[in-house]
Design a protein around this motif. Structure first.
Motif, PDB file in Angstrom:
ATOM      1  N   PHE A 212       7.072   4.138 -26.138  1.00  0.00           N
ATOM      2  CA  PHE A 212       7.631   3.441 -27.303  1.00  0.00           C
ATOM      3  C   PHE A 212       9.116   3.141 -27.111  1.00  0.00           C
ATOM      4  O   PHE A 212       9.594   2.065 -27.484  1.00  0.00           O
ATOM      5  N   PHE A 213       9.846   4.098 -26.516  1.00  0.00           N
ATOM      6  CA  PHE A 213      11.290   3.909 -26.346  1.00  0.00           C
ATOM      7  C   PHE A 213      11.618   2.815 -25.324  1.00  0.00           C
ATOM      8  O   PHE A 213      12.774   2.445 -25.172  1.00  0.00           O
ATOM      9  N   PHE A 214      10.600   2.361 -24.613  1.00  0.00           N
ATOM     10  CA  PHE A 214      10.829   1.262 -23.674  1.00  0.00           C
ATOM     11  C   PHE A 214      10.347  -0.075 -24.243  1.00  0.00           C
ATOM     12  O   PHE A 214      10.128  -1.028 -23.512  1.00  0.00           O
ATOM     13  N   THR A 215      10.160  -0.104 -25.548  1.00  0.00           N
ATOM     14  CA  THR A 215       9.828  -1.369 -26.214  1.00  0.00           C
ATOM     15  C   THR A 215      10.937  -1.691 -27.200  1.00  0.00           C
ATOM     16  O   THR A 215      11.575  -0.779 -27.751  1.00  0.00           O
ATOM     17  N   ASP A 216      11.204  -2.950 -27.400  1.00  0.00           N
ATOM     18  CA  ASP A 216      12.206  -3.331 -28.403  1.00  0.00           C
ATOM     19  C   ASP A 216      11.723  -4.481 -29.278  1.00  0.00           C
ATOM     20  O   ASP A 216      12.465  -5.017 -30.075  1.00  0.00           O
ATOM     21  N   GLY A 217      10.470  -4.854 -29.127  1.00  0.00           N
ATOM     22  CA  GLY A 217       9.915  -5.898 -29.985  1.00  0.00           C
ATOM     23  C   GLY A 217      10.190  -7.307 -29.517  1.00  0.00           C
ATOM     24  O   GLY A 217       9.743  -8.267 -30.134  1.00  0.00           O
ATOM     25  N   LYS A 218      10.932  -7.439 -28.407  1.00  0.00           N
ATOM     26  CA  LYS A 218      11.260  -8.802 -27.942  1.00  0.00           C
ATOM     27  C   LYS A 218      10.233  -9.301 -26.921  1.00  0.00           C
ATOM     28  O   LYS A 218      10.178 -10.483 -26.632  1.00  0.00           O
ATOM     29  N   GLY A 219       9.479  -8.404 -26.389  1.00  0.00           N
ATOM     30  CA  GLY A 219       8.457  -8.793 -25.414  1.00  0.00           C
ATOM     31  C   GLY A 219       9.033  -9.143 -24.061  1.00  0.00           C
ATOM     32  O   GLY A 219       8.420  -9.903 -23.309  1.00  0.00           O
ATOM     33  N   ASP A 220      10.203  -8.575 -23.744  1.00  0.00           N
ATOM     34  CA  ASP A 220      10.857  -8.889 -22.462  1.00  0.00           C
ATOM     35  C   ASP A 220      10.171  -8.204 -21.276  1.00  0.00           C
ATOM     36  O   ASP A 220      10.179  -8.719 -20.167  1.00  0.00           O
ATOM     37  N   SER A 221       9.617  -7.037 -21.534  1.00  0.00           N
ATOM     38  CA  SER A 221       9.005  -6.296 -20.426  1.00  0.00           C
ATOM     39  C   SER A 221       7.481  -6.246 -20.589  1.00  0.00           C
ATOM     40  O   SER A 221       6.957  -6.557 -21.662  1.00  0.00           O
ATOM     41  N   LEU A 222       6.816  -5.840 -19.506  1.00  0.00           N
ATOM     42  CA  LEU A 222       5.345  -5.733 -19.539  1.00  0.00           C
ATOM     43  C   LEU A 222       4.909  -4.713 -20.593  1.00  0.00           C
ATOM     44  O   LEU A 222       4.019  -4.965 -21.400  1.00  0.00           O
ATOM     45  N   VAL A 223       5.606  -3.557 -20.585  1.00  0.00           N
ATOM     46  CA  VAL A 223       5.267  -2.491 -21.545  1.00  0.00           C
ATOM     47  C   VAL A 223       5.430  -3.011 -22.964  1.00  0.00           C
ATOM     48  O   VAL A 223       4.580  -2.777 -23.837  1.00  0.00           O
TER      49      VAL A 223
ATOM     50  N   ASP B 117      20.740   7.749 -29.175  1.00  0.00           N
ATOM     51  CA  ASP B 117      21.297   7.362 -30.481  1.00  0.00           C
ATOM     52  C   ASP B 117      20.559   8.012 -31.647  1.00  0.00           C
ATOM     53  O   ASP B 117      21.057   8.021 -32.773  1.00  0.00           O
ATOM     54  N   LEU B 118      19.351   8.541 -31.388  1.00  0.00           N
ATOM     55  CA  LEU B 118      18.528   9.152 -32.432  1.00  0.00           C
ATOM     56  C   LEU B 118      18.382   8.239 -33.645  1.00  0.00           C
ATOM     57  O   LEU B 118      18.560   8.650 -34.789  1.00  0.00           O
ATOM     58  N   ASP B 119      18.096   6.981 -33.369  1.00  0.00           N
ATOM     59  CA  ASP B 119      17.837   6.014 -34.428  1.00  0.00           C
ATOM     60  C   ASP B 119      16.641   6.493 -35.247  1.00  0.00           C
ATOM     61  O   ASP B 119      15.543   6.659 -34.690  1.00  0.00           O
ATOM     62  N   PRO B 120      16.818   6.761 -36.561  1.00  0.00           N
ATOM     63  CA  PRO B 120      15.725   7.342 -37.360  1.00  0.00           C
ATOM     64  C   PRO B 120      14.470   6.486 -37.346  1.00  0.00           C
ATOM     65  O   PRO B 120      13.366   7.014 -37.269  1.00  0.00           O
ATOM     66  N   GLN B 121      14.640   5.173 -37.403  1.00  0.00           N
ATOM     67  CA  GLN B 121      13.450   4.303 -37.409  1.00  0.00           C
ATOM     68  C   GLN B 121      12.709   4.377 -36.077  1.00  0.00           C
ATOM     69  O   GLN B 121      11.479   4.393 -36.038  1.00  0.00           O
ATOM     70  N   ALA B 122      13.513   4.437 -35.020  1.00  0.00           N
ATOM     71  CA  ALA B 122      12.893   4.536 -33.691  1.00  0.00           C
ATOM     72  C   ALA B 122      12.160   5.862 -33.551  1.00  0.00           C
ATOM     73  O   ALA B 122      11.068   5.926 -32.980  1.00  0.00           O
ATOM     74  N   LEU B 123      12.769   6.924 -34.090  1.00  0.00           N
ATOM     75  CA  LEU B 123      12.112   8.239 -34.022  1.00  0.00           C
ATOM     76  C   LEU B 123      10.802   8.236 -34.803  1.00  0.00           C
ATOM     77  O   LEU B 123       9.796   8.799 -34.353  1.00  0.00           O
TER      78      LEU B 123
ATOM     79  N   MET C  63      19.515   0.358 -20.369  1.00  0.00           N
ATOM     80  CA  MET C  63      18.269   1.100 -20.556  1.00  0.00           C
ATOM     81  C   MET C  63      18.005   1.287 -22.061  1.00  0.00           C
ATOM     82  O   MET C  63      18.460   2.217 -22.691  1.00  0.00           O
ATOM     83  N   THR C  64      17.222   0.393 -22.640  1.00  0.00           N
ATOM     84  CA  THR C  64      16.929   0.423 -24.066  1.00  0.00           C
ATOM     85  C   THR C  64      16.335   1.762 -24.487  1.00  0.00           C
ATOM     86  O   THR C  64      16.714   2.344 -25.486  1.00  0.00           O
ATOM     87  N   GLY C  65      15.352   2.236 -23.709  1.00  0.00           N
ATOM     88  CA  GLY C  65      14.626   3.444 -24.049  1.00  0.00           C
ATOM     89  C   GLY C  65      15.522   4.639 -24.199  1.00  0.00           C
ATOM     90  O   GLY C  65      15.550   5.280 -25.248  1.00  0.00           O
ATOM     91  N   TRP C  66      16.312   4.915 -23.162  1.00  0.00           N
ATOM     92  CA  TRP C  66      17.158   6.108 -23.201  1.00  0.00           C
ATOM     93  C   TRP C  66      18.245   5.973 -24.258  1.00  0.00           C
ATOM     94  O   TRP C  66      18.592   6.952 -24.903  1.00  0.00           O
ATOM     95  N   GLN C  67      18.765   4.752 -24.467  1.00  0.00           N
ATOM     96  CA  GLN C  67      19.780   4.558 -25.515  1.00  0.00           C
ATOM     97  C   GLN C  67      19.205   4.930 -26.875  1.00  0.00           C
ATOM     98  O   GLN C  67      19.841   5.600 -27.680  1.00  0.00           O
ATOM     99  N   SER C  68      17.945   4.501 -27.141  1.00  0.00           N
ATOM    100  CA  SER C  68      17.311   4.805 -28.436  1.00  0.00           C
ATOM    101  C   SER C  68      17.183   6.298 -28.641  1.00  0.00           C
ATOM    102  O   SER C  68      17.382   6.803 -29.740  1.00  0.00           O
ATOM    103  N   ILE C  69      16.850   7.017 -27.560  1.00  0.00           N
ATOM    104  CA  ILE C  69      16.680   8.473 -27.688  1.00  0.00           C
ATOM    105  C   ILE C  69      18.029   9.115 -27.972  1.00  0.00           C
ATOM    106  O   ILE C  69      18.174   9.939 -28.876  1.00  0.00           O
TER     107      ILE C  69
END
Lengths: 245, 100
Positions: A69-80, A9-15, A1-7
């Motif tokens: 936003f947390f469900f995006t990773d820039g790879k375009g794998d998902s619809l969102v 991990d509190l990645d500053p750029q992601a925030l 789960m990319t989204g929840w991991q980003s939250i």
């Protein structure tokens, strides 16, 4: 789960990206509300960013954008990711894209079945209805207070001098508006003038007070408080900026 | 005189007192109330205030029916004095307008 991991991990750029998504989604919603309002209440002086229902709707949609936003990773794998994030690798740019495009997802045909609104579209439109009704209620209060302060002063100028001057100024302000808008206002002016009391002018008579109040409200609705800016005998202190003052 | 769309008028003016609305419309008081009653039954306008109930039960040219209590009537005087009964577009009317 990319989204929840980003939250987590509190990645500053992601925030920061999520913050940008929230901010731009909120701005987009406020602009959308502003356009909807100005399309209808053309001359009403509204600062949409100061209206609590509009802010609540904007914040809610902003929150949806931030979560999306947390469900995006820039790879375009998902619809969102491909629809909202536009496959942007940079989290800040991706946040901006998600913020600007989240309304497309909320209001897409994906959230309606055979023309009936469901899900996001239903909620979003309900939010806009809430904003419109709240602004309309504030506008009514503003006009009531305006008349409470100024009706006596208005009635100091006998008819027809009063309506002649007021309608002249109203027409001067709306002359830049499209033809159908002017015709719409002119029809109402003609109807009100036809309802002019048949009895001699008397500021103490209810018919004349209603007639003057109707003229004032007509002028306020279609020319805004500016129509009274040259009337020195009027108290315009609360004409701007808040409707609820 | 051209006929105005009541819903367009209400959406451009906000909630408006019944007597003011009638003055801004081309119809007479009775015709205006009939039009409002129809719009209310279609769910396009909301009416609030002391005359709201009377407008709901308002009938044009009620036929005499001795066995039934008389239908409440609204005189022109009632309508033109109704400054505390307010008309506004209903939520569904706003929703339709905003969705288009």
């Amino acid at each position: 789960m990319t989204g929840w991991q980003s939250i987590v991990d509190l990645d500053p750029q992601a925030l920061c990206g999520a913050g940008l998504a929230l901010l731009f989604a909120a701005i987009t919603v406020l602009y959308d509300c502003h356009v909807s309002v100005q399309d209808r209440l053309k001359r009403v002086p509204i600062e949409i960013y100061r209206e609590p229902p509009a802010l609540a709707l904007a914040f809610t949609c902003g929150l949806v954008a931030a979560i999306a936003f947390f469900f995006t990773d820039g790879k375009g794998d998902s619809l969102v990711d491909s629809v909202l994030g536009l496959k942007q690798a940079n989290p800040l740019l991706r946040g901006l894209c998600v913020g600007l495009t989240v309304l497309v997802l909320i209001r897409s045909k994906l959230s309606s079945i055979q023309g009936a609104e469901i899900g996001g579209e239903l909620l979003y439109n309900s939010g806009r209805v809430w904003v419109m009704r709240s602004l309309n209620s504030n506008w009514r209060n503003f006009k009531n207070k305006f008349n409470a302060r100024n009706l006596t002063s208005a009635l100091n100028t006998p008819s027809p001098n009063y309506e002649n001057r007021l309608l002249e100024e109203l027409r001067a302000i709306i002359k830049v508006q499209p033809e159908d808008y002017r015709s719409f206002v002119e029809s109402q002016i003609a109807n009100v003038l036809q309802s002019r009391p048949a009895v001699a002018f008397d500021p103490l008579r209810v018919e004349w007070q209603t007639y003057y109040r109707t003229l004032n409200n007509l002028a306020l609705d279609y020319a805004g408080p500016d129509v009274f800016s040259e009337w020195t005998q009027f108290n315009l202190s609360a004409s701007r900026p808040r409707l609820d003052q | 005189m051209s006929s105005l769309s009541v819903v367009d008028l209400l959406q451009s003016s906000g909630p408006i007192a019944l007597n003011e609305l009638v003055m801004r419309m081309s119809e007479g008081p009775q015709e205006a109330v009939t039009a409002l009653r129809k719009l209310q039954s279609e769910g396009r306008v909301s009416i609030s205030g002391p005359l709201a109930g009377k407008i709901l039960s308002f009938k044009t040219n009620p036929e005499p029916n001795p066995g039934v209590e008389a239908v409440e009537t609204l005189t022109d005087q009632d309508i033109l004095g109704a400054s505390d009964t307010f008309i506004e577009p209903s939520a569904s009317s706003w929703r339709r307008s905003l969705a288009s």
